[in-house]
Write an enzyme that holds these catalytic residues in place. Structure first.
Site, PDB file in Angstrom:
ATOM      1  N   ASN A 113     -42.448 -24.469 -18.220  1.00 53.26           N
ATOM      2  CA  ASN A 113     -42.686 -23.576 -17.087  1.00 53.26           C
ATOM      3  C   ASN A 113     -41.443 -22.738 -16.821  1.00 53.26           C
ATOM      4  O   ASN A 113     -40.376 -23.280 -16.554  1.00 53.26           O
ATOM      5  CB  ASN A 113     -43.007 -24.398 -15.829  1.00 53.26           C
ATOM      6  CG  ASN A 113     -43.458 -23.527 -14.669  1.00 53.26           C
ATOM      7  OD1 ASN A 113     -44.527 -22.924 -14.725  1.00 53.26           O
ATOM      8  ND2 ASN A 113     -42.651 -23.440 -13.625  1.00 53.26           N
ATOM      9  N   GLU A 114     -41.587 -21.435 -16.914  1.00 48.38           N
ATOM     10  CA  GLU A 114     -40.518 -20.497 -16.540  1.00 48.38           C
ATOM     11  C   GLU A 114     -39.139 -20.965 -17.014  1.00 48.38           C
ATOM     12  O   GLU A 114     -38.266 -21.291 -16.208  1.00 48.38           O
ATOM     13  CB  GLU A 114     -40.518 -20.289 -15.026  1.00 48.38           C
ATOM     14  CG  GLU A 114     -41.802 -19.659 -14.520  1.00 48.38           C
ATOM     15  CD  GLU A 114     -41.787 -19.380 -13.026  1.00 48.38           C
ATOM     16  OE1 GLU A 114     -41.012 -20.020 -12.306  1.00 48.38           O
ATOM     17  OE2 GLU A 114     -42.561 -18.523 -12.587  1.00 48.38           O
ATOM     18  N   HIS A 120     -46.850 -22.466   0.389  1.00 45.25           N
ATOM     19  CA  HIS A 120     -47.308 -21.442  -0.565  1.00 45.25           C
ATOM     20  C   HIS A 120     -48.843 -21.456  -0.574  1.00 45.25           C
ATOM     21  O   HIS A 120     -49.461 -22.498  -0.769  1.00 45.25           O
ATOM     22  CB  HIS A 120     -46.756 -21.749  -1.970  1.00 45.25           C
ATOM     23  CG  HIS A 120     -47.124 -20.726  -2.989  1.00 45.25           C
ATOM     24  ND1 HIS A 120     -46.263 -19.749  -3.430  1.00 45.25           N
ATOM     25  CD2 HIS A 120     -48.291 -20.518  -3.655  1.00 45.25           C
ATOM     26  CE1 HIS A 120     -46.882 -18.998  -4.325  1.00 45.25           C
ATOM     27  NE2 HIS A 120     -48.113 -19.447  -4.479  1.00 45.25           N
ATOM     28  N   ARG A 124     -36.578 -28.694  -9.930  1.00 51.04           N
ATOM     29  CA  ARG A 124     -37.214 -28.660 -11.262  1.00 51.04           C
ATOM     30  C   ARG A 124     -36.390 -27.769 -12.173  1.00 51.04           C
ATOM     31  O   ARG A 124     -35.369 -27.245 -11.747  1.00 51.04           O
ATOM     32  CB  ARG A 124     -38.656 -28.177 -11.145  1.00 51.04           C
ATOM     33  CG  ARG A 124     -38.739 -26.854 -10.441  1.00 51.04           C
ATOM     34  CD  ARG A 124     -40.151 -26.390 -10.258  1.00 51.04           C
ATOM     35  NE  ARG A 124     -40.119 -25.112  -9.556  1.00 51.04           N
ATOM     36  CZ  ARG A 124     -41.164 -24.351  -9.342  1.00 51.04           C
ATOM     37  NH1 ARG A 124     -42.346 -24.730  -9.747  1.00 51.04           N
ATOM     38  NH2 ARG A 124     -41.049 -23.212  -8.712  1.00 51.04           N
ATOM     39  N   GLU A 145     -43.260 -26.641  -1.858  1.00 51.47           N
ATOM     40  CA  GLU A 145     -44.067 -25.427  -1.727  1.00 51.47           C
ATOM     41  C   GLU A 145     -45.320 -25.631  -0.885  1.00 51.47           C
ATOM     42  O   GLU A 145     -46.360 -25.053  -1.155  1.00 51.47           O
ATOM     43  CB  GLU A 145     -44.407 -24.887  -3.114  1.00 51.47           C
ATOM     44  CG  GLU A 145     -43.148 -24.442  -3.838  1.00 51.47           C
ATOM     45  CD  GLU A 145     -43.402 -23.517  -4.998  1.00 51.47           C
ATOM     46  OE1 GLU A 145     -42.838 -22.424  -5.004  1.00 51.47           O
ATOM     47  OE2 GLU A 145     -44.173 -23.904  -5.891  1.00 51.47           O
ATOM     48  N   GLU A 165     -49.823 -16.651 -12.996  1.00 52.19           N
ATOM     49  CA  GLU A 165     -49.718 -17.116 -11.607  1.00 52.19           C
ATOM     50  C   GLU A 165     -49.625 -15.912 -10.687  1.00 52.19           C
ATOM     51  O   GLU A 165     -48.936 -14.939 -11.003  1.00 52.19           O
ATOM     52  CB  GLU A 165     -48.438 -17.923 -11.380  1.00 52.19           C
ATOM     53  CG  GLU A 165     -48.341 -19.232 -12.094  1.00 52.19           C
ATOM     54  CD  GLU A 165     -47.002 -19.913 -11.772  1.00 52.19           C
ATOM     55  OE1 GLU A 165     -46.346 -19.540 -10.777  1.00 52.19           O
ATOM     56  OE2 GLU A 165     -46.613 -20.801 -12.530  1.00 52.19           O
TER      57      GLU A 165
HETATM   58  C1  GAL Z   1     -43.620 -19.968  -9.952  1.00 54.46           C
HETATM   59  C2  GAL Z   1     -43.726 -21.364 -10.512  1.00 54.46           C
HETATM   60  C3  GAL Z   1     -44.811 -22.152  -9.826  1.00 54.46           C
HETATM   61  C4  GAL Z   1     -44.716 -22.009  -8.337  1.00 54.46           C
HETATM   62  C5  GAL Z   1     -44.776 -20.545  -7.987  1.00 54.46           C
HETATM   63  C6  GAL Z   1     -44.804 -20.253  -6.510  1.00 54.46           C
HETATM   64  O1  GAL Z   1     -42.393 -19.377 -10.188  1.00 54.46           O
HETATM   65  O2  GAL Z   1     -43.975 -21.341 -11.889  1.00 54.46           O
HETATM   66  O3  GAL Z   1     -44.723 -23.495 -10.207  1.00 54.46           O
HETATM   67  O4  GAL Z   1     -43.534 -22.587  -7.892  1.00 54.46           O
HETATM   68  O5  GAL Z   1     -43.678 -19.895  -8.573  1.00 54.46           O
HETATM   69  O6  GAL Z   1     -43.572 -20.245  -5.915  1.00 54.46           O
END
Ligand code: GAL
Length: 687
Positions: free
Chosen positions: A165-166, A370, A127, A367, A319
């Protein structure tokens, strides 16, 4: 960075409205229903209600599900999920999915993929795979944002917008190059000016035509530091420009809703001062590594930075993880109670939103390990019980939203300094700017002193003490701002490698630290970094005390400054190491060496005392205390003292004036024992 008061007010009104509509603190997380069959959506909505969720972020990575091929759209599933959320009383933070241009778009325009400095091109399959300067990428993401704005801005579930996003990383591709050149042409009136600013006389790099000016791709050996600094600035600016373009599209449809994007911990690519000024709130993704004992201190620094980016305005945890992440080699889960403690820590430091990545743990994709609010095992787990517990508790402290913290101490944190300092070819290329800042932040954190962050453009008038760790790059305007601050009665603490270069990353001549020489009343003729990790030199103080320094020393001369410590061993024996200068009505302390922690603490204690700065509350090591006061989202004046026990054993504090503990509902006064990971939220304004 100063933000126009009208913009601050407008953003505050949007945030107030958000919190009123969701009933206090925002609680929830990223929700990716497109990964699950419809039946699961219904179970999700019920479980969300059970957990007290009031806000979910939808569509962050949904571009290929919303625009399935060029110009072919499918919003049906998103309509259904938005309706489902509304039916269950859950608000939506709707994201524009520009982080993931779909495979069909990349197939049509392979040069959307960003290029690395070595000319290699990233492959599809992850991404953030876009060159933000690519015209088709920009046009297509703006068009989708337009459609989403039009379709959902009046949906009753919609509460706020999340752009992308980021944002990152940099691209060195052909589109970036074109945009970089245009950016430089806006910045420099002529090629001569650029040649001068970049010192191209060195190594014969003179440019005679704009077409020769390229991105700083992988060079034969080391490359021009002024050019690379400008490329850092360009990268941040070009991504911000795209964020602003999408924000403006959305703003036309949703004038009253907050619009923002998510930031990262210690993220060097984007100048968050400039970014935060364009948003309604700063929002942070925070993933402390549970293996690090002091992870909460680095997190605290990032929290205070978020709080400071918009002048103390409430910010969001956008997050965090309930348990383990999946990006490290060993992904340790958070111990019971740590997720709750970390969430309250963010609230104590000014956050009004506690959101997670993500609602339901993925069963496939990168992920899948996660953790989430609902893990693979389902809701019958310790983690889901903790999620529900926190959701219930947060409902009771909704009246805290909107309150703020005040600080008399500020630390300078500046992206120009960060970029310029870490470009290499310097006396110490291993210097880590964020760690330098942390060295000064940590003792203040331990002492429960609330700290704001500022940059070179900030208004310093509210601070009695300002600390500049390795503020390497200072413009003339910034240098005189700090000088005036001291002349007007402020106390300044400056560490080595400050004020060395100007805005072009060229050295200020006539003795280091050029830009601050006057206010410091001292100057260095040579830098002497110490070789090897363990090398130390001895220091002696005028009162006979002794200490040591490591890592960095300088051949310093005191002019008008008083000498507070001198070298008593090594090649600089007899020369000053630490000085303090009276300047106008204030003072400026210069730490030209990395003195040991004990001595640093002593100097900081003296400065705090002289600056009239008191801790929020005296508390044992590992117990964090913060205060949030002022008008809340309903305009009612409140004062909350928050005490957080980061220790794995019980700790006691004395809350002399007392109040009501908003978690237990009990009146509290005098000595209170907090269990390991315990939290006390003392309402000091309770009747
Ligand atoms: C962030 C990201 C999320 C997810 C999260 C956990 O950096 O915006 O989409 O990937 O990390 O790794």
């Amino acid at each position: 960075m100063t933000i126009h008061p009208d913009d601050l007010q407008a953003a505050e009104a949007r945030l107030r409205r958000l919190h009123q509509r969701i009933g206090g603190t925002a609680y929830g997380g990223d929700y990716n229903p497109e990964q699950w069959p419809r039946e699961v959506w219904h179970e999700d909505a019920k479980l969300m209600q059970q957990a007290g969720v009031n806000l979910v972020t939808l569509a962050v990575f949904s571009w290929s599900r919303l625009e399935t091929s060029d110009g072919v759209f499918d919003f049906g599933w998103l309509d259904e999920v938005m309706d489902l959320m509304h039916g269950h009383g859950i608000g939506v933070d709707l994201a524009t999915p520009d982080a993931v241009p779909p495979a069909w778009l990349v197939e049509q325009h392979p040069d959307i993929m960003p290029e690395r400095a070595d000319g290699s091109i990233f492959g599809f399959g992850s991404r953030q795979h876009f060159d933000v300067s690519h015209p088709v990428y920009r046009a297509k993401s703006l068009a989708l944002a337009e459609m989403m704005g039009e379709r959902y801005s009046s949906h009753p579930a919609l509460r706020m917008w999340h752009i992308g996003n980021e944002y990152g990383p940099a691209s060195y591709g052909p589109w970036a190059e074109k945009a970089f050149r245009a950016w430089l042409q806006r910045k420099y009136a002529s090629l001569e000016e650029l040649n001068e600013a970049w010192s191209t006389a060195v190594w014969g790099q003179l440019y005679s035509d704009w077409t020769q000016v390229r991105v700083p791709a992988q060079p034969r050996t080391w490359s021009n530091p002024s050019r690379r600094l400008d490329f850092h600035r360009f990268t941040s600016d070009s991504m911000l420009e795209h964020f602003k373009a999408e924000r403006d599209v959305i703003r036309r449809h949703s004038p009253d809703l907050p619009i923002l994007t998510n930031f990262m911990r210690f993220y060097k690519t984007n100048d968050y001062w400039a970014w935060a000024a364009e948003e309604d709130a700063a929002a942070l993704d925070i993933y402390p590594d549970p293996r690090e004992e002091d992870a909460h201190i680095a997190a605290a620094l990032n929290f205070d930075l978020m709080r400071s980016l918009r002048h103390g305005q409430p910010w969001m945890v956008m997050e965090q993880a309930t348990g383990a992440v999946s990006q490290w080699s060993v992904n340790v889960s958070k111990l019971p109670g740590k997720m709750r403690l970390g969430s309250y820590q963010a609230i104590a430091q000014g956050a009004d939103s506690i959101l997670f990545f993500q609602w339901r743990q993925a069963k496939g994709g990168t992920e899948r390990y996660h953790s989430a609010m609902v893990n693979h095992a389902g809701p019958n787990t310790r983690i889901f019980r903790e999620v529900c517990g926190l959701g219930q508790e947060l409902k009771a402290i909704g009246d805290l939203t909107g309150t703020r913290s005040t600080a008399k101490v500020a630390i300078v944190f500046d992206w120009d300094c960060w970029w310029a300092l870490e470009l290499g070819n310097s006396p110490r290329s291993d210097l880590n700017y964020a760690q330098e800042v942390l060295r000064f932040y940590r003792p203040l954190f331990d002492a429960n002193i609330t700290v704001d962050f500022v940059n070179a453009n900030s208004d310093l008038s509210g601070y009695t003490l300002v600390i500049m760790p390795a503020s390497y790059l200072l413009t003339d305007a910034a240098a005189s701002r700090f000088e005036n601050y001291v002349a007007g009665g402020g106390r300044l603490v400056v560490s080595y490698l400050s004020g060395i270069v100007d805005q072009d990353n060229t050295i200020r001549l006539g003795g280091y630290p050029g830009a601050l020489r006057n206010v410091l009343g001292a100057w260095s003729e040579e830098m002497h970094p110490l070789a090897g990790d363990g090398e130390q030199v001895k220091l002696s103080m005028p009162d006979g005390g002794t200490s040591s320094a490591s890592y960095w020393t300088e051949h310093l001369h005191a002019e008008t400054a008083e000498v507070l410590a001198s070298y008593s061993s090594g090649r600089l024996a007899g020369s000053p190491a630490v000085t303090r200068n009276s300047f106008g009505r204030g003072t400026a302390l210069y730490l030209s060496a990395r003195v040991d922690d004990g001595l640093l603490n002593q100097f900081l204690d003296d400065e705090l005392l002289a600056a009239g700065v008191e801790p929020e509350l005296k508390a044992p090591t590992g117990v964090q205390v913060r205060r949030r006061t002022g008008a809340n989202a309903d305009g009612i004046a409140k004062s909350f003292l928050m005490v957080l026990n980061h220790n794995d054993a019980p700790s006691s504090v004395d809350v002399l004036d007392g109040g009501t503990d908003r978690i237990s509902g009990r009146a509290v006064k005098g000595s209170v024992e907090l269990p390991a990971n315990g939290v006390l939220i003392l309402d000091e304004t309770a009747e």
